[in-house]
Motif scaffolding. Structure first.
Motif, PDB file in Angstrom:
ATOM      1  N   ARG A 457      47.158  56.837  11.516  1.00 38.53           N
ATOM      2  CA  ARG A 457      47.317  57.216  12.925  1.00 38.53           C
ATOM      3  C   ARG A 457      47.387  58.739  13.005  1.00 38.53           C
ATOM      4  O   ARG A 457      48.264  59.366  12.409  1.00 38.53           O
ATOM      5  CB  ARG A 457      48.593  56.581  13.476  1.00 38.53           C
ATOM      6  CG  ARG A 457      48.800  56.780  14.964  1.00 38.53           C
ATOM      7  CD  ARG A 457      50.111  56.141  15.398  1.00 38.53           C
ATOM      8  NE  ARG A 457      50.386  56.364  16.816  1.00 38.53           N
ATOM      9  CZ  ARG A 457      51.552  56.097  17.390  1.00 38.53           C
ATOM     10  NH1 ARG A 457      52.561  55.603  16.667  1.00 38.53           N
ATOM     11  NH2 ARG A 457      51.715  56.325  18.672  1.00 38.53           N
ATOM     12  N   VAL A 460      50.158  62.614  15.270  1.00 38.73           N
ATOM     13  CA  VAL A 460      51.456  62.146  15.754  1.00 38.73           C
ATOM     14  C   VAL A 460      52.618  62.532  14.840  1.00 38.73           C
ATOM     15  O   VAL A 460      53.777  62.303  15.183  1.00 38.73           O
ATOM     16  CB  VAL A 460      51.456  60.605  15.924  1.00 38.73           C
ATOM     17  CG1 VAL A 460      50.549  60.184  17.062  1.00 38.73           C
ATOM     18  CG2 VAL A 460      51.070  59.906  14.615  1.00 38.73           C
ATOM     19  N   ARG A 494      62.539  57.986  18.752  1.00 39.48           N
ATOM     20  CA  ARG A 494      61.702  58.764  17.848  1.00 39.48           C
ATOM     21  C   ARG A 494      62.479  59.104  16.575  1.00 39.48           C
ATOM     22  O   ARG A 494      63.668  59.451  16.635  1.00 39.48           O
ATOM     23  CB  ARG A 494      61.237  60.048  18.533  1.00 39.48           C
ATOM     24  CG  ARG A 494      60.448  59.790  19.810  1.00 39.48           C
ATOM     25  CD  ARG A 494      59.989  61.074  20.473  1.00 39.48           C
ATOM     26  NE  ARG A 494      58.980  61.774  19.683  1.00 39.48           N
ATOM     27  CZ  ARG A 494      58.276  62.807  20.128  1.00 39.48           C
ATOM     28  NH1 ARG A 494      58.479  63.254  21.370  1.00 39.48           N
ATOM     29  NH2 ARG A 494      57.388  63.395  19.363  1.00 39.48           N
ATOM     30  N   MET A 505      57.042  60.071  15.882  1.00 40.71           N
ATOM     31  CA  MET A 505      56.458  59.337  17.002  1.00 40.71           C
ATOM     32  C   MET A 505      56.810  57.860  16.880  1.00 40.71           C
ATOM     33  O   MET A 505      56.711  57.284  15.791  1.00 40.71           O
ATOM     34  CB  MET A 505      54.939  59.499  17.003  1.00 40.71           C
ATOM     35  CG  MET A 505      54.246  58.835  18.175  1.00 40.71           C
ATOM     36  SD  MET A 505      54.688  59.548  19.779  1.00 40.71           S
ATOM     37  CE  MET A 505      53.944  61.180  19.620  1.00 40.71           C
ATOM     38  N   THR A 569      46.846  70.824  18.298  1.00 42.99           N
ATOM     39  CA  THR A 569      48.185  70.577  17.758  1.00 42.99           C
ATOM     40  C   THR A 569      48.574  71.655  16.749  1.00 42.99           C
ATOM     41  O   THR A 569      49.739  72.052  16.656  1.00 42.99           O
ATOM     42  CB  THR A 569      48.255  69.183  17.122  1.00 42.99           C
ATOM     43  OG1 THR A 569      48.012  68.204  18.129  1.00 42.99           O
ATOM     44  CG2 THR A 569      49.611  68.919  16.497  1.00 42.99           C
TER      45      THR A 569
END
Length: 596
Positions: A457, A460, A494, A505, A569
């Motif tokens: 993923r 994150v 979180r 995340m 990011t």
């Protein structure tokens, strides 16, 4: 006529040399490891064969752990001494005794067991007429006869009786004779019985192998030497732990986290539940107090047995932080390690429930308890902890074909937080779990499921000098009508960042049927899933460790090139100006970071 002098018996030794002790320690550990590997190879189900959700251990006649299988999960091997103590207590209350040839089955969550599906088989070890130890195996079974298919995802059980069959020190072999009636009861009351009973037979066989090896070891060295070695091993482990504790500053260390509970419930007592850990260090001992932890949920199974789950979460975390094998080398795992640690848990709290409060879904809350212990210890040993972990999820897939159930447990990985000098580990089971995922080939070969996606993923991870680990994205599609239930955590909160690191995340889960997608909470009771329906599971990302603006720009560039984070990011979280091709603009990066 002369007679030979009578030979005097050798005096019993009162001391043992360290070399002999070390050799016996190695032998005990190898026996436990052999038991574990034999169980894996003989088992029928993938949760044992591939996920390694099993345990194997040697325990003395008093219920003190001597050695456990290093390749299995701590949540399986760690509770085995508690299983033995529970069995000894129950048999004493019944007026029953243990005899050679007995094999005892046990899964009572209020007498040492971790939870009902983790069934133990204990083989007593006799030398002559003396009971000296137990060789035992545990394993997570696919089904235990609960209200819905599987042995995870039973999130709506209202009490211990709704969680399936309870085996309280049941002799499945009595003096060597198989108790066929018990085995028939098991077959008649569980789903996927061929797989489950096959796994149970494998457990018995592996435990018997361990018992045979232990007898051979005692015969080689003698019972007196063996006894001295066991005492010396436990005393040595206790010294190691006390020395490690003594290095900590005296004081009180407190931390609090929380679990989702049942986010879709209207009852505030069932959701957003605090876990509180207060560790008091004095001299060479620790007291871990769970006062402040939420009260038990009397009619939902997220309660943690104090002995079998909560204690293992605490001991495992303390051992990992204080006696890291990367620093200290091999650490013997036996009852001596836990002697300096006292656990206080108010009766009736989430971590010390009262019977018959259900406990079958205790897995994720227990892992969160371990994470909270880690957070408390971070104040005492900041260089030895990770930031907050991303918790796990288990989906119980099932179906019915030709009047026969198929059941599959799939463990969806979490992730670790960043650590001193290292990024968090991606897509792994965390803390006391330590199981493996099932290979896609194994799933698709044996089950009417297809794995459509399996990837990290992206974008994150908790930002930090050392970033948090990434969860995975996994998508499962039903090739036939079936069903599923979900047991998980980490949708609401979180994972915590540490020393300036960013939070991780949360996880999320989507169900797509008939072209329509809907978000699910972390706990879902059994539901029917039509052919073509599919789950998309997004794993959580761990928290960051340290100030993100101190992260090496080259590492940020590598993450961009790997697709772990985006260019945007990189600038937002790390103040690093980097091109899509990974080229760092050092002058602009210096300006961006100075502006922060």
């Amino acid at each position: 006529m002369t007679t030979a002098p009578r030979r005097q018996p050798s005096p019993k030794p009162d001391r043992i040399d360290p070399i002999t002790t070390s050799v016996i320690q190695g032998a005990l550990e190898n026996i436990a490891i052999e038991m574990g590997y034999k169980l894996m190879r003989m088992s029928y189900s993938s949760i044992i064969r591939e996920s390694e959700d099993f345990g194997a251990a040697l325990v003395d006649a008093e219920g003190r752990g001597l050695a456990e299988s290093a390749q299995s999960t701590p949540l399986q091997s760690g509770p085995i001494p508690g299983y033995v103590r529970g069995v000894l207590r129950i048999l004493k209350e019944r007026g029953d005794t243990i005899r050679p040839g007995d094999v005892i089955m046990h899964n009572d969550a209020y007498s040492g067991a971790s939870h009902g599906p983790d069934v133990a088989f204990l083989v007593p070890v006799f030398v002559g007429s003396r009971l000296i130890a137990f060789a035992a195996t545990t394993a997570h079974h696919l089904d235990i006869g609960a209200l819905s298919p599987g042995s995870c995802g039973i999130v709506e059980a209202i009490d211990a009786y709704a969680e399936g069959l309870q085996f309280k020190a049941i002799k499945v072999y009595d003096r060597g004779v198989r108790n066929e009636a018990v085995w028939q009861i098991v077959r008649d009351n569980i789903r996927a019985s061929d797989l489950v009973v096959g796994d149970m037979d494998a457990q018995v066989a592996a435990a018997r192998i361990g018992a045979e090896r232990l007898v051979e070891l005692v015969e080689r060295y003698g019972i007196e030497t063996f006894d001295l070695a066991c005492t010396a091993l436990m005393d040595h482990a206790e010294r190691l732990m006390r020395q490690a504790i003594a290095k900590l500053p005296d004081g009180v260390y407190r931390a609090e986290t929380a679990i989702d509970g049942y986010l879709d419930s209207d009852d505030p007592a069932k959701k957003e539940l605090p876990i509180v850990v207060t560790i008091t260090k004095k001299d060479d001992s620790l007291t871990v107090d769970l006062t402040g932890t939420a009260p038990q949920v009397p009619d939902r199974p997220i309660n943690m047995p104090l002995e079998g789950t909560a204690d293992i979460a605490i001991w495992l975390t303390i051992r990992s932080v204080l006696l890291d094998t990367e620093v200290h080398g091999h650490i013997p795992v036996n009852a001596g390690l836990i002697r300096p640690i006292t656990i206080v848990a108010p009766k009736g709290c989430l971590a010390n429930p009262t019977f018959p409060a259900p406990t079958i879904a205790r897995f994720c809350p227990g892992n969160q308890l371990a994470d909270t212990v880690m957070k408390a210890l971070s104040a005492a040993m900041p260089g030895n902890v990770s930031a907050g972990i991303g918790n796990l999820k288990v989906i119980a897939f099932s179906g019915l074909k030709n009047e026969t159930h198929w059941v599959h447990m799939e463990i969806f990985e979490g992730s670790y937080g960043g650590r001193l000098g290292k990024d968090g580990m991606d897509a792994v089971d965390t803390l006391y779990a330590n199981t493996r995922n099932n290979p896609i080939e194994d799933i698709e070969t044996h089950l009417p499921l297809r794995v459509m996606r399996y990837e990290l993923r992206e974008d994150v991870a908790g930002a930090g000098k050392w970033r948090g680990g990434l969860g995975s994205v996994r998508e499962f599609t039903f090739l036939d009508d079936g069903g599923a239930s979900v047991e998980g955590e980490g949708h609401r909160y979180r994972p915590w960042g540490f020393l300036g690191g960013g939070e991780g995340m949360p996880a999320k889960l989507d169900l797509v049927t008939d072209g329509t997608s809907r978000a699910l909470p972390s706990k879902v009771p059994h539901m029917n899933i039509p052919k073509g329906g599919h789950f998309i599971c997004y794993g959580p990302a761990g928290g960051g460790y340290g100030n993100p603006l101190e992260r090496d720009p080259a590492k940020v560039s590598d993450d961009v090139l790997d697709g772990v984070i985006s260019v945007e990011t990189a600038l937002k979280d790390y103040g690093v100006v980097v091109s899509p091709k990974g080229v760092v603009d050092e002058a602009e990066t210096a300006k961006a970071r100075a502006a922060r």
